[in-house]
Structures are given as C-alpha cells and as structure tokens.
Design an enzyme around this catalytic site. Structure first.
Site, short mmCIF file in Angstrom:
data_model
loop_
_atom_site.label_atom_id
_atom_site.label_comp_id
_atom_site.label_asym_id
_atom_site.label_seq_id
_atom_site.Cartn_x
_atom_site.Cartn_y
_atom_site.Cartn_z
N VAL A 104 0.86 -1.18 0.00
CA VAL A 104 0.00 0.00 0.00
C VAL A 104 0.89 1.23 0.00
CG1 VAL A 104 -1.83 1.26 1.20
CG2 VAL A 104 -1.76 -1.25 1.31
N CYS A 105 0.61 2.16 -0.92
CA CYS A 105 1.35 3.42 -0.98
C CYS A 105 2.85 3.16 -1.10
CB CYS A 105 0.99 4.27 0.24
SG CYS A 105 1.45 6.00 0.13
N THR A 106 3.67 3.77 -0.24
CA THR A 106 5.12 3.63 -0.35
C THR A 106 5.63 2.31 0.22
OG1 THR A 106 5.40 4.88 1.70
CG2 THR A 106 5.54 6.11 -0.37
N THR A 124 2.88 3.20 -6.97
CA THR A 124 3.03 3.71 -5.62
C THR A 124 2.41 5.10 -5.61
OG1 THR A 124 4.62 4.10 -3.81
CG2 THR A 124 5.31 4.76 -6.03
N ALA A 157 -1.55 2.69 -4.93
CA ALA A 157 -1.08 4.07 -4.86
C ALA A 157 -1.28 4.62 -3.45
CB ALA A 157 -1.80 4.91 -5.91
#
Length: 324
Positions: A104-106, A124, A157
C-alpha cells in the site's frame, strides 16, 4: 471454504491509514462471511510501533513466529524512506512464500528494496513514483493507476487506494456482492477500477505561470464541450499552434490534447456520478459528441464503459422506510 490468513506488517513511522484501511475491508468481509479471513498484525520484535501520526499500534505477534500467510500486506509511510535492513531481509525471505504479496502506498519501496518487484510492473503514491523508478530501475513503475496486479504481486497508490485494492481482493475471493456490501458500509459506495487515475485533471497538470496559458486551462475546464482543438486554443492564447503546444507542455508537463482528454473524462465521470442525465446527453456536454466516442474514451482510460462506471460509483438512492 479455506480460511485465508491476512498478515499486515507493522513498523515505526508506518502510515496508520495504510494499515487500518485494508484491515477494515478484510474485517468487514470476515463479519459478512465468517471464516473467510484470519487477520493478524506483526512487527519484527513484537513490540508496539508508533505511526507517523503518533498513533501507537500493538501488534498481535512477532514476524518470525507467524506462519506463511495467504495475503501479506506491506503498508507505507515515512518509515519506508530509509528501509530497516532486518525488515527488508525478512521480506526478501518470506515475501515469496505468501500466496499474495500486497503493498500500500510507499510500501512498494520495501518490496523493491527486497528485490520482490524486479521485472514487474508496480505503482506507488504518485509523489514517490519517480524516486522509486530511479532507485530501482529493474521495476517498471507506473504512476497513473490506483493499483496494479502483476501475477501474485499487487501494489497500490496513495493511502485510500489501499481500500480499493483490498476491496478488489475481497471480490476476487468472495465475489462482487460481498465486496459491494463492504464498500457501501465503509461509505466508499463502489470500488474504483484499478486503472483509474490517481488524481484529477487539474492536479495532474501543473498550473501554467503565463497568464494566456493559465486562462486557456480555465477555459478548457469550464467549456469541455467547445472546440478545444490546438488551433482554437492557440488562437485564444494569441499564439501560433506550434508555439502554443510547446509552451503548454513546458509549463504544465502535459500536452494540450492529453489535458483536454483528462478534463473531458473527469467532467463525464462527475455527471455520471452526480446526475441522472442519459449517456447521450452527457457525451455531448463533455465534448465527446457521441456515446460511442465517450465509450471508447472510458474503456481506454478506465477499462469500463460509462454505464458500468455509473453503476459502480453513483450512490444508491436512500431507502424510504415503509409506512407503519
């Protein structure tokens, strides 16, 4: 039905929403369909961690003691900027053992540091996509979609897109109706298709600094159904078409044509979500001219036709209680 274990990795300076968002989705699925998921959280040493917002999270256990999960979720946050070597080592050794590997995300930065994204397409948070691509050239980084699947590896992202990805995984496991029920309960209504852009047309393009170009940007947003050809826009800016196209791209980071496509798509999406207007009327109001042209644009950008998009995203009408 075999119960699926979902293991969420915790570490200091993790983003709390990257953890809680997917957890709420899987917990909702377990409530709806008991026995579908066993949800666990773990840190390297089993000690509590502090999120980037200061929230203290107490894990269920130690990563080394956890059995191989069905779904391993790696959240993002400030703690991914300088990956902890022991955590990266654990991911390198244990990530491939999971049936599904999710970031998830970074969190994608941790997977990349462990070599788990080499040769794969991944996404990302848009603000960190360029950095991820520079540091890990073996990863095909795509900053556009809200989530990407490459085999058994799933990357999403920024922040709330982790909810979208978790809903997609629940749909994969338990079916569409269960996923939609959870989405409505979380007041996200219907899940977004994975290839939907991360942000709006206005955010995707930088605001031009030169007054004529900035005025043209505003005109495009306010008049999507007008003639938005290069020649027409250049005349409005008082420039030659060639000069206008070069200047627009230099100041906004995108071409005039691409910007017009994004604005028209966003306008049509908003009308599909917020009005009961028919597809033909929306296609004219958004500058597509015909329903078929709008359909092609939606399939290219979002992977779904307008009717399906409306079905996913338009809030269901409130239920009127029966008179007593």
């Amino acid at each position: 039905m075999a119960q699926r274990t979902v293991l969420v990795v915790l570490f200091d300076d993790v983003q709390s929403l990257d953890v809680s968002g997917p957890l709420e989705v899987f917990a909702g699925a377990e409530t709806h369909t008991p026995g579908s998921y066993r949800i666990r959280t773990a840190s390297l040493d089993g000690a509590p961690v502090r999120t980037s917002s200061g929230l203290r999270l107490v894990p269920d256990g130690i990563l080394a003691d956890e059995p191989d999960p069905h779904t391993l979720v790696v959240p993002g946050g400030q703690g991914t900027r300088r990956p902890d070597p022991p955590l990266v080592d654990w991911l390198r050794a244990n990530g491939p053992r999971a049936r599904r590997l999710v970031s998830v995300c970074t969190g994608a930065a941790l997977l990349a540091a462990a070599g788990l994204l080499d040769g794969r397409r991944a996404t990302t948070h848009w603000a960190y996509a360029d950095g991820l691509a520079r540091r890990h050239p073996a990863v095909e980084v795509d900053a556009e979609p809200i989530y990407v699947r490459d085999g058994d590896v799933y990357t999403s992202a920024g922040v709330t897109s982790g909810i979208d990805l978790a809903l997609a995984l629940v749909e994969e496991d338990l079916g569409r109706e269960v996923a939609l029920t959870i989405a409505r309960h979380l007041v996200v209504f219907l899940r977004r298709p994975g290839n939907q852009a991360q942000f709006s047309a206005q955010l995707a393009a930088q605001t031009a600094t030169r007054e004529p170009l900035r005025e043209v940007q505003h005109w495009i947003t306010e008049h999507p159904a007008d003639d938005l050809s290069i020649e027409s826009l250049a005349a409005r800016a008082g420039l030659s078409p060639r000069h206008f196209a070069r200047a627009f791209r230099a100041e906004t980071g995108t071409t005039p044509g691409r910007h017009v496509e994004r604005v028209r798509l966003e306008h049509a999406r908003r009308l599909l979500e917020d009005t009961a207007d028919g597809v033909e009327r929306i296609s004219r109001a958004s500058g597509y001219g015909t329903p078929e042209a709008m359909r092609r644009a939606f399939l290219k950008a979002l992977g779904v036709p307008p009717a399906e998009y409306r079905r996913r995203f338009r809030p269901a009408p409130p239920t009127v209680p029966a008179p007593r």
